[in-house]
Write a protein that holds these residues in place. Structure first.
Motif, PDB file in Angstrom:
ATOM      1  N   PRO A 321     -77.578 101.634 -39.770  1.00  0.00           N
ATOM      2  CA  PRO A 321     -77.108 100.280 -39.349  1.00  0.00           C
ATOM      3  C   PRO A 321     -75.554  99.965 -39.686  1.00  0.00           C
ATOM      4  O   PRO A 321     -75.046  99.481 -40.548  1.00  0.00           O
ATOM      5  N   LEU A 322     -74.959 100.606 -38.737  1.00  0.00           N
ATOM      6  CA  LEU A 322     -73.317 100.695 -38.508  1.00  0.00           C
ATOM      7  C   LEU A 322     -72.880  99.320 -38.916  1.00  0.00           C
ATOM      8  O   LEU A 322     -71.742  99.259 -39.662  1.00  0.00           O
ATOM      9  N   GLY A 323     -73.268  98.193 -38.174  1.00  0.00           N
ATOM     10  CA  GLY A 323     -72.398  96.801 -38.053  1.00  0.00           C
ATOM     11  C   GLY A 323     -72.753  96.270 -39.697  1.00  0.00           C
ATOM     12  O   GLY A 323     -71.829  95.875 -40.291  1.00  0.00           O
ATOM     13  N   LYS A 324     -74.124  96.318 -40.081  1.00  0.00           N
ATOM     14  CA  LYS A 324     -74.232  95.880 -41.557  1.00  0.00           C
ATOM     15  C   LYS A 324     -73.414  96.522 -42.747  1.00  0.00           C
ATOM     16  O   LYS A 324     -72.762  95.931 -43.311  1.00  0.00           O
ATOM     17  N   GLN A 325     -73.392  97.989 -42.463  1.00  0.00           N
ATOM     18  CA  GLN A 325     -72.788  98.863 -43.495  1.00  0.00           C
ATOM     19  C   GLN A 325     -71.045  98.527 -43.401  1.00  0.00           C
ATOM     20  O   GLN A 325     -70.761  98.291 -44.380  1.00  0.00           O
ATOM     21  N   TRP A 326     -70.529  98.448 -42.214  1.00  0.00           N
ATOM     22  CA  TRP A 326     -69.162  97.999 -42.005  1.00  0.00           C
ATOM     23  C   TRP A 326     -69.073  96.623 -42.648  1.00  0.00           C
ATOM     24  O   TRP A 326     -67.981  96.624 -43.138  1.00  0.00           O
ATOM     25  N   ALA A 327     -69.828  95.532 -42.313  1.00  0.00           N
ATOM     26  CA  ALA A 327     -69.594  94.283 -42.772  1.00  0.00           C
ATOM     27  C   ALA A 327     -69.550  94.276 -44.512  1.00  0.00           C
ATOM     28  O   ALA A 327     -68.651  93.512 -44.946  1.00  0.00           O
ATOM     29  N   GLU A 328     -70.590  95.083 -45.079  1.00  0.00           N
ATOM     30  CA  GLU A 328     -70.612  95.037 -46.412  1.00  0.00           C
ATOM     31  C   GLU A 328     -69.279  95.585 -46.975  1.00  0.00           C
ATOM     32  O   GLU A 328     -68.921  95.006 -48.091  1.00  0.00           O
ATOM     33  N   GLN A 335     -62.640  91.025 -47.367  1.00  0.00           N
ATOM     34  CA  GLN A 335     -62.299  90.618 -46.127  1.00  0.00           C
ATOM     35  C   GLN A 335     -63.763  90.039 -45.672  1.00  0.00           C
ATOM     36  O   GLN A 335     -64.602  90.414 -46.005  1.00  0.00           O
ATOM     37  N   PRO A 336     -63.547  89.076 -44.418  1.00  0.00           N
ATOM     38  CA  PRO A 336     -64.663  88.421 -44.028  1.00  0.00           C
ATOM     39  C   PRO A 336     -65.413  89.320 -43.175  1.00  0.00           C
ATOM     40  O   PRO A 336     -65.691  88.841 -41.797  1.00  0.00           O
ATOM     41  N   GLY A 337     -66.188  90.490 -43.621  1.00  0.00           N
ATOM     42  CA  GLY A 337     -66.809  91.396 -42.483  1.00  0.00           C
ATOM     43  C   GLY A 337     -68.093  90.651 -41.945  1.00  0.00           C
ATOM     44  O   GLY A 337     -68.065  90.847 -40.772  1.00  0.00           O
ATOM     45  N   THR A 338     -68.704  90.162 -42.819  1.00  0.00           N
ATOM     46  CA  THR A 338     -69.954  89.459 -42.268  1.00  0.00           C
ATOM     47  C   THR A 338     -69.411  88.514 -41.065  1.00  0.00           C
ATOM     48  O   THR A 338     -70.288  88.423 -39.963  1.00  0.00           O
TER      49      THR A 338
END
Length: 362
Positions: A321-328, A335-338
Motif C-alpha cells: 500500500p504505497l500511498g497509505k505508507q507514504w501518507a503515514e 506534513q499533511p500526507g493524508t
C-alpha cells in the motif's frame, strides 16, 4: 538689452535645452549573468525545454522594457554538476538556477513523491503537471521545504513521464518472467519492480545505455521518449506495456541568495515564464513518445507487448500500500500526507483516469 534681443536669447537657450534633452542618453541597460545547471543534455525534455522555450520567454519579457538583459551561461550536459547534483549545486550557489530532479531526492523533498506512490493511475503528463502545481499552490509545505532547508526559490514543477514501460534485452510477456531479473529504475519506482520479484538496481537516464549494454541490469523502467532519445532500445529492444502511468519529476528552482539580489522586474520575468517551460516539456514528452517508439521500432526492431487488463491489475495489486505508507510517513513528519494523497487522487478521479488501485482508500 532690447525686447527683440531678449526674445532671441530666450529662443537660443530653449533650443539648447531641447538639444541637450534629445541627445541625453537613455538609462543604460543592465546585463545580469545567470548560470543554469543540469547534469543532463538537451535531449532530456526538461533541459531542451529550458534552453529552447524558457530562456527565450524570459528574454522576450525583459526586452519589452529594455531595462535588463540576461547573459545565460548554459552549464548543462554535466559541465558543472553531474546527474543528481543539481539540488546541491543550486543550494550552494554553484549554479544560479537549475532543474532539480525531485525523483532522486525523495528523502529531501518527499511531497513530490506522491506520484510515485500512486502508479497505475494516469498517463496524462499534462494532467500530472497541472495537478502537481495545484498541490504546490494548495499545500505551503512544498515551497517551505525548498526555502527553509535548501536555500532555493521554487518557480514551478512539471511532469516527467507520460507512461513508464518495462524495456528488456529479452521478450517479456508475463509477470512471472520478471522474477529474478535485474531491473534498473529511479529510486522511487524501484518498489514497482521489487513487488513482482525483480532485483532492483537504482539508476538514472544518463547511465542507462552503458548499464544495459554491459549487463549491470537486464531491463529498465523507462518511458518511450527517454528510450528513443537515449537509444536505450538498442540494448533493450523489447517493451512490456502495463500502463504503469506517469509521474511528476522536476522543479525549476533559483538559488535564494541570487533571487533576493535580482531586480523585481527580472524576478517577475523568471516566474511568469515558467508556463513556457512546462508546456514545452509536456509537448516534447508527448511528441517524443511517438517519435521515440518509431525510432526504436525502425532502428532497433523494438517489439511492444501490451499487458492484459488482468496482468495490469495483478501487477498493481502485487504492490504494497504505497500511498497509505507514504501518507503515514508524511503525517508522522508533521506534513499533511493524508490530505495530499486524497487531493491528488481526487484530481485523477475527476479526470476519469484509468486508475487500477485507489491508493487513498486503503
Amino acid at each position: 538689452m532690447s525686447i527683440s534681443s531678449k526674445t532671441t536669447a530666450l529662443l537660443i537657450a530653449a533650443a539648447a535645452t531641447a538639444t541637450v534633452a534629445v541627445s541625453a542618453p537613455a538609462a543604460a541597460q543592465q546585463t545580469i549573468n545567470l548560470t543554469a545547471i543540469s547534469g543532463y543534455p538537451p535531449p532530456a525534455t526538461w533541459i531542451g525545454s529550458l534552453v529552447d522555450a524558457y530562456m527565450p520567454a524570459v528574454d522576450a519579457k525583459l526586452a519589452k522594457t529594455g531595462n535588463y538583459k540576461i547573459n545565460w551561461n548554459k552549464g548543462i550536459s554535466g559541465q558543472i554538476v553531474k546527474p543528481r547534483g543539481e539540488l546541491e549545486g543550486v543550494e550552494t550557489g554553484i549554479g544560479d538556477l537549475g532543474v532539480i530532479v525531485t525523483a532522486f531526492h525523495a528523502d529531501k523533498v518527499p511531497l513530490y513523491d506522491v506520484s510515485f506512490k500512486t502508479p497505475f493511475s494516469t498517463n496524462d503528463i499534462a494532467l500530472i503537471s497541472r495537478t502537481t502545481q495545484k498541490m504546490v499552490d494548495t499545500f505551503p509545505q512544498y515551497n517551505q521545504t525548498w526555502l527553509k532547508e535548501f536555500n532555493q526559490v521554487p518557480l514551478a514543477p512539471t511532469g516527467a513521464v507520460d507512461n513508464y514501460m518495462l524495456w528488456s534485452a529479452k521478450p517479456i510477456s508475463d509477470l512471472g518472467q520478471v522474477k529474478g531479473l535485474k531491473v534498473g529504475a529511479a529510486g522511487p519506482n524501484l518498489p514497482w519492480v521489487l513487488a513482482i520479484g525483480a532485483a532492483g538496481v537504482q539508476t538514472n537516464l544518463a547511465d542507462a545505455y552503458n548499464s544495459l549494454s554491459t549487463g549491470i541490469y537486464e531491463a529498465m523502467i523507462v518511458w518511450r521518449q527517454g528510450a528513443g532519445a537515449f537509444k536505450l532500445c538498442e540494448p533493450a529492444p523489447f517493451a512490456f506495456d502495463a500502463t504503469l502511468g506517469g509521474v511528476n519529476g522536476f522543479s525549476l528552482n533559483v538559488n535564494r541568495d541570487v533571487w533576493d539580489g535580482l531586480p523585481k522586474e527580472v524576478q517577475n520575468a523568471l516566474q511568469s515564464s515558467t508556463s513556457a517551460w512546462v508546456e514545452e516539456n509536456v509537448k516534447r514528452v508527448n511528441n517524443g513518445a511517438v517519435w521515440g517508439l518509431n525510432r526504436c521500432q525502425k532502428e532497433f526492431g523494438t517489439k511492444v507487448t501490451k499487458a492484459s487488463t488482468e496482468q495490469r491489475n495483478a501487477w498493481a495489486q502485487a504492490l504494497p500500500p504505497l500511498g497509505k505508507q507514504w501518507a503515514e510517513q508524511r503525517n508522522a513528519a508533521g506534513q499533511p500526507g493524508t490530505e495530499i494523497l486524497k487531493a491528488w487522487m481526487d484530481e485523477l478521479r475527476a479526470a476519469n483516469q484509468p486508475i487500477a488501485r485507489h491508493w487513498d482508500r486503503e
